[in-house]
Design a protein around this motif. Structure first.
Motif, PDB file in Angstrom:
ATOM      1  N   ARG A 108       0.840  -1.215   0.000  1.00 40.99           N
ATOM      2  CA  ARG A 108       0.000   0.000   0.000  1.00 40.99           C
ATOM      3  C   ARG A 108       0.868   1.255   0.000  1.00 40.99           C
ATOM      4  O   ARG A 108       0.573   2.231  -0.686  1.00 40.99           O
ATOM      5  N   GLU A 109       1.959   1.199   0.778  1.00 38.81           N
ATOM      6  CA  GLU A 109       2.851   2.364   0.880  1.00 38.81           C
ATOM      7  C   GLU A 109       3.429   2.729  -0.495  1.00 38.81           C
ATOM      8  O   GLU A 109       3.503   3.904  -0.851  1.00 38.81           O
ATOM      9  N   VAL A 110       3.816   1.694  -1.281  1.00 37.34           N
ATOM     10  CA  VAL A 110       4.444   1.979  -2.584  1.00 37.34           C
ATOM     11  C   VAL A 110       3.413   2.049  -3.715  1.00 37.34           C
ATOM     12  O   VAL A 110       3.766   2.324  -4.859  1.00 37.34           O
ATOM     13  N   GLY A 111       2.147   1.781  -3.413  1.00 42.27           N
ATOM     14  CA  GLY A 111       1.087   1.893  -4.423  1.00 42.27           C
ATOM     15  C   GLY A 111       1.223   0.864  -5.538  1.00 42.27           C
ATOM     16  O   GLY A 111       0.987   1.171  -6.715  1.00 42.27           O
ATOM     17  N   ALA A 112       1.592  -0.378  -5.184  1.00 38.00           N
ATOM     18  CA  ALA A 112       1.805  -1.404  -6.220  1.00 38.00           C
ATOM     19  C   ALA A 112       0.472  -1.878  -6.817  1.00 38.00           C
ATOM     20  O   ALA A 112      -0.537  -1.972  -6.112  1.00 38.00           O
ATOM     21  N   ASP A 113       0.498  -2.167  -8.139  1.00 36.84           N
ATOM     22  CA  ASP A 113      -0.688  -2.745  -8.795  1.00 36.84           C
ATOM     23  C   ASP A 113      -0.394  -4.164  -9.298  1.00 36.84           C
ATOM     24  O   ASP A 113      -1.205  -4.770  -9.989  1.00 36.84           O
ATOM     25  N   CYS A 114       0.779  -4.682  -8.945  1.00 39.30           N
ATOM     26  CA  CYS A 114       1.184  -6.023  -9.400  1.00 39.30           C
ATOM     27  C   CYS A 114       2.236  -6.555  -8.435  1.00 39.30           C
ATOM     28  O   CYS A 114       3.025  -5.774  -7.888  1.00 39.30           O
ATOM     29  N   VAL A 115       2.225  -7.870  -8.208  1.00 38.97           N
ATOM     30  CA  VAL A 115       3.343  -8.483  -7.476  1.00 38.97           C
ATOM     31  C   VAL A 115       4.049  -9.461  -8.413  1.00 38.97           C
ATOM     32  O   VAL A 115       3.393 -10.157  -9.194  1.00 38.97           O
ATOM     33  N   VAL A 116       5.373  -9.465  -8.344  1.00 36.93           N
ATOM     34  CA  VAL A 116       6.160 -10.467  -9.055  1.00 36.93           C
ATOM     35  C   VAL A 116       6.863 -11.280  -7.978  1.00 36.93           C
ATOM     36  O   VAL A 116       7.622 -10.727  -7.174  1.00 36.93           O
ATOM     37  N   ALA A 117       6.546 -12.588  -7.928  1.00 40.59           N
ATOM     38  CA  ALA A 117       7.114 -13.437  -6.875  1.00 40.59           C
ATOM     39  C   ALA A 117       8.137 -14.389  -7.476  1.00 40.59           C
ATOM     40  O   ALA A 117       7.844 -15.069  -8.459  1.00 40.59           O
ATOM     41  N   VAL A 118       9.329 -14.452  -6.876  1.00 37.42           N
ATOM     42  CA  VAL A 118      10.332 -15.421  -7.309  1.00 37.42           C
ATOM     43  C   VAL A 118      10.731 -16.255  -6.099  1.00 37.42           C
ATOM     44  O   VAL A 118      11.188 -15.723  -5.094  1.00 37.42           O
ATOM     45  N   GLY A 119      10.482 -17.567  -6.183  1.00 40.75           N
ATOM     46  CA  GLY A 119      10.808 -18.439  -5.058  1.00 40.75           C
ATOM     47  C   GLY A 119       9.960 -19.697  -5.079  1.00 40.75           C
ATOM     48  O   GLY A 119       9.339 -20.035  -6.090  1.00 40.75           O
ATOM     49  N   GLY A 120       9.930 -20.382  -3.931  1.00 40.75           N
ATOM     50  CA  GLY A 120       9.160 -21.612  -3.811  1.00 40.75           C
ATOM     51  C   GLY A 120       7.696 -21.331  -3.479  1.00 40.75           C
ATOM     52  O   GLY A 120       7.224 -20.182  -3.564  1.00 40.75           O
ATOM     53  N   GLY A 121       7.004 -22.387  -3.051  1.00 38.27           N
ATOM     54  CA  GLY A 121       5.576 -22.270  -2.755  1.00 38.27           C
ATOM     55  C   GLY A 121       5.268 -21.242  -1.668  1.00 38.27           C
ATOM     56  O   GLY A 121       4.178 -20.642  -1.664  1.00 38.27           O
ATOM     57  N   SER A 122       6.218 -21.012  -0.762  1.00 38.82           N
ATOM     58  CA  SER A 122       5.966 -20.040   0.309  1.00 38.82           C
ATOM     59  C   SER A 122       5.856 -18.625  -0.261  1.00 38.82           C
ATOM     60  O   SER A 122       4.996 -17.839   0.155  1.00 38.82           O
ATOM     61  N   THR A 123       6.725 -18.293  -1.204  1.00 37.77           N
ATOM     62  CA  THR A 123       6.690 -16.954  -1.811  1.00 37.77           C
ATOM     63  C   THR A 123       5.448 -16.817  -2.700  1.00 37.77           C
ATOM     64  O   THR A 123       4.794 -15.769  -2.708  1.00 37.77           O
ATOM     65  N   THR A 124       5.122 -17.883  -3.424  1.00 39.96           N
ATOM     66  CA  THR A 124       3.888 -17.870  -4.222  1.00 39.96           C
ATOM     67  C   THR A 124       2.683 -17.658  -3.303  1.00 39.96           C
ATOM     68  O   THR A 124       1.765 -16.898  -3.632  1.00 39.96           O
ATOM     69  N   GLY A 125       2.697 -18.332  -2.146  1.00 37.19           N
ATOM     70  CA  GLY A 125       1.577 -18.191  -1.196  1.00 37.19           C
ATOM     71  C   GLY A 125       1.398 -16.751  -0.752  1.00 37.19           C
ATOM     72  O   GLY A 125       0.266 -16.248  -0.666  1.00 37.19           O
ATOM     73  N   LEU A 126       2.507 -16.060  -0.524  1.00 38.72           N
ATOM     74  CA  LEU A 126       2.419 -14.652  -0.112  1.00 38.72           C
ATOM     75  C   LEU A 126       1.819 -13.811  -1.240  1.00 38.72           C
ATOM     76  O   LEU A 126       0.967 -12.940  -0.988  1.00 38.72           O
ATOM     77  N   ALA A 127       2.243 -14.071  -2.482  1.00 37.00           N
ATOM     78  CA  ALA A 127       1.674 -13.325  -3.619  1.00 37.00           C
ATOM     79  C   ALA A 127       0.162 -13.511  -3.674  1.00 37.00           C
ATOM     80  O   ALA A 127      -0.605 -12.553  -3.850  1.00 37.00           O
ATOM     81  N   LYS A 128      -0.278 -14.765  -3.496  1.00 39.67           N
ATOM     82  CA  LYS A 128      -1.714 -15.060  -3.545  1.00 39.67           C
ATOM     83  C   LYS A 128      -2.459 -14.354  -2.415  1.00 39.67           C
ATOM     84  O   LYS A 128      -3.562 -13.826  -2.612  1.00 39.67           O
ATOM     85  N   ALA A 129      -1.846 -14.359  -1.224  1.00 36.49           N
ATOM     86  CA  ALA A 129      -2.491 -13.728  -0.060  1.00 36.49           C
ATOM     87  C   ALA A 129      -2.657 -12.227  -0.294  1.00 36.49           C
ATOM     88  O   ALA A 129      -3.673 -11.632   0.097  1.00 36.49           O
ATOM     89  N   LEU A 130      -1.682 -11.609  -0.967  1.00 39.42           N
ATOM     90  CA  LEU A 130      -1.777 -10.176  -1.258  1.00 39.42           C
ATOM     91  C   LEU A 130      -2.823  -9.935  -2.349  1.00 39.42           C
ATOM     92  O   LEU A 130      -3.608  -8.976  -2.276  1.00 39.42           O
ATOM     93  N   ALA A 131      -2.839 -10.811  -3.356  1.00 38.26           N
ATOM     94  CA  ALA A 131      -3.777 -10.630  -4.473  1.00 38.26           C
ATOM     95  C   ALA A 131      -5.224 -10.759  -4.014  1.00 38.26           C
ATOM     96  O   ALA A 131      -6.090  -9.981  -4.424  1.00 38.26           O
ATOM     97  N   VAL A 132      -5.481 -11.728  -3.134  1.00 38.08           N
ATOM     98  CA  VAL A 132      -6.876 -11.939  -2.727  1.00 38.08           C
ATOM     99  C   VAL A 132      -7.364 -10.785  -1.835  1.00 38.08           C
ATOM    100  O   VAL A 132      -8.562 -10.503  -1.774  1.00 38.08           O
ATOM    101  N   ARG A 133      -6.411 -10.094  -1.191  1.00 33.20           N
ATOM    102  CA  ARG A 133      -6.808  -8.961  -0.335  1.00 33.20           C
ATOM    103  C   ARG A 133      -6.929  -7.652  -1.101  1.00 33.20           C
ATOM    104  O   ARG A 133      -7.607  -6.733  -0.663  1.00 33.20           O
TER     105      ARG A 133
END
Ligand code: NAD
Length: 352
Positions: A82-107
């Motif tokens: 929210r602070e940086v005003g992002a409209d997209c996340v790019v995740a690089v990593g294993g399932g844990s990093t993907t999970g964080l991307a999904k958690a941000l997207a659904v919110r």
């Protein structure tokens, strides 16, 4: 003949070598201009490379993803997003990093571009598991499904052999359970068998040369196909047991999947004979549960819950939890039956 409903996922897939270079055009293709980079904390400079490839599109970076997507970590990343005003996340990593991307997207509704570095398969599923106060809950929604997945074979060439084996068996488990899912269908059946065959073939070769691009490509393709199955049909006993063992006893995700799979398959085998026969054909054996156990031994993966840190005194509680809520599964789920399965998995026995 069986009835089914099948929905194909809309995720765009870019597959190849050095496809990390596609990250900027893929974000632009989505019409997004402000990217928060989520980088696996264990991957050294890879996050820097992604940030460089994005150039001015990258407006922030968060390296704090953790296994089982703790809500407290998501809240920290959300504040930064929210602070940086992002409209997209790019995740690089294993399932844990993907999970964080999904958690941000659904919110927030931000778009997701995922570059997987393990074989979890989460990047092609609309499923998100999150932990809060020691309890893991799972939800599914089309908003969770990433828009774009960039598979770059180069990113997994250095994946250590231990994680390679357990992560690949985690993917194989998605395919195995898809074959006896109540909503299985001809598409997921084909994807699952192809995934099992590729993963088994690659696992028997990866120790010879862990950097072999063809072997890594087979594993990554297998993960994509198996993940697609996980996203399309319901999972059974194996996934529920691993969910219980991870959520309630803190066992590590992919090693738990590796240990449990031969035993869950042996438990279901008498009630899913056709699926187990086809799994065996894909593995080149007539005894699929034992062959998966042997694959664990051959690849140096753990074979027992004991070595993952589960106490013998926890077995009864684990069986009770696993039998508590009914769900579709080929074999009937009894506390006694599950206790026997868990004891065999705890001891690391070869299923017979
Ligand atoms: P992970 O993302 O936690 O990674 C495991 C370890 O591997 C970490 O230490 C990481 O730093 C390291 N690592 C990752 N890539 C590497 C590389 N290329 N080289 C060297 N080290 C590397 O583990 P995972 O098994 O990929 O994912 C597990 C998580 O994914 C769990 O939270 C699980 O619930 C979730 N998951 C979700 C789904 C779904 O559909 N929702 C499916 C599968 C897994």
């Amino acid at each position: 003949m069986s009835d089914f409903r099948y929905t194909a996922g809309p995720t765009r897939v870019v597959f190849g070598s050095h496809t990390l270079a596609d990250v900027r055009p893929e974000v632009e293709r989505l019409g997004r201009t402000r990217v928060l980079v989520l980088a696996d904390p264990g991957l050294g400079t890879l996050g820097d490379r992604v940030r460089e490839a994005l150039g001015a599109l990258a407006v922030g970076r968060f390296d704090g993803a953790a296994m089982h997507t703790p809500v407290a970590v998501t809240e920290q990343a959300l504040a930064l997003l929210r602070e940086v005003g992002a409209d997209c996340v790019v995740a690089v990593g294993g399932g844990s990093t993907t999970g964080l991307a999904k958690a941000l997207a659904v919110r927030t509704g931000v778009d997701q571009v995922i570059l997987p570095t393990t074989y979890a398969g989460s990047e092609v599923t609309p499923v998100l598991g999150e932990t809060d106060g020691g309890i893991k809950t799972t939800r599914s929604s089309p908003d969770i499904l990433p828009e774009t997945v960039i598979y770059d074979v180069e990113l997994s060439r250095g994946l250590p052999l231990g994680i390679t084996a357990t992560s690949a068996i985690n993917a194989m488990a998605h395919a195995v359970e898809a074959l006896y899912a109540p909503d299985s269908n001809p598409v997921t059946d084909r994807l699952a068998l192809e995934a099992i065959e590729r993963i088994a073939r690659a696992l028997s070769r990866v120790r010879v040369d862990p950097t072999d691009a063809d072997v890594r490509a087979d594993l990554l393709t297998g993960a994509w196909l198996a993940g697609t199955c996980l996203g399309a049909v319901g999972m059974g006993l194996h996934h529920k047991l691993c969910h219980t063992l991870g959520g309630a006893f803190g066992l590590p995700h992919s090693p738990t999947h590796a240990v449990v799979l031969p035993h869950a398959l042996a438990y279901n085998a008498p009630h899913a004979q056709d699926a187990v026969r086809r799994i065996g054909e894909a593995l080149g054996t007539t005894d699929a549960p034992a062959a998966i156990h042997d694959l664990l031994v051959e690849t140096g993966a753990p074979t027992s819950l004991r070595e993952l840190g589960l106490a013998e005194s926890d077995l009864a509680r684990a069986a009770e939890l696993a039998a508590a809520k009914p769900y579709p599964n080929p074999a009937p789920l009894t506390e006694d039956g599950l206790a026997g399965l868990l004891r065999a998995a705890w001891a690391g026995e070869r299923p017979t």
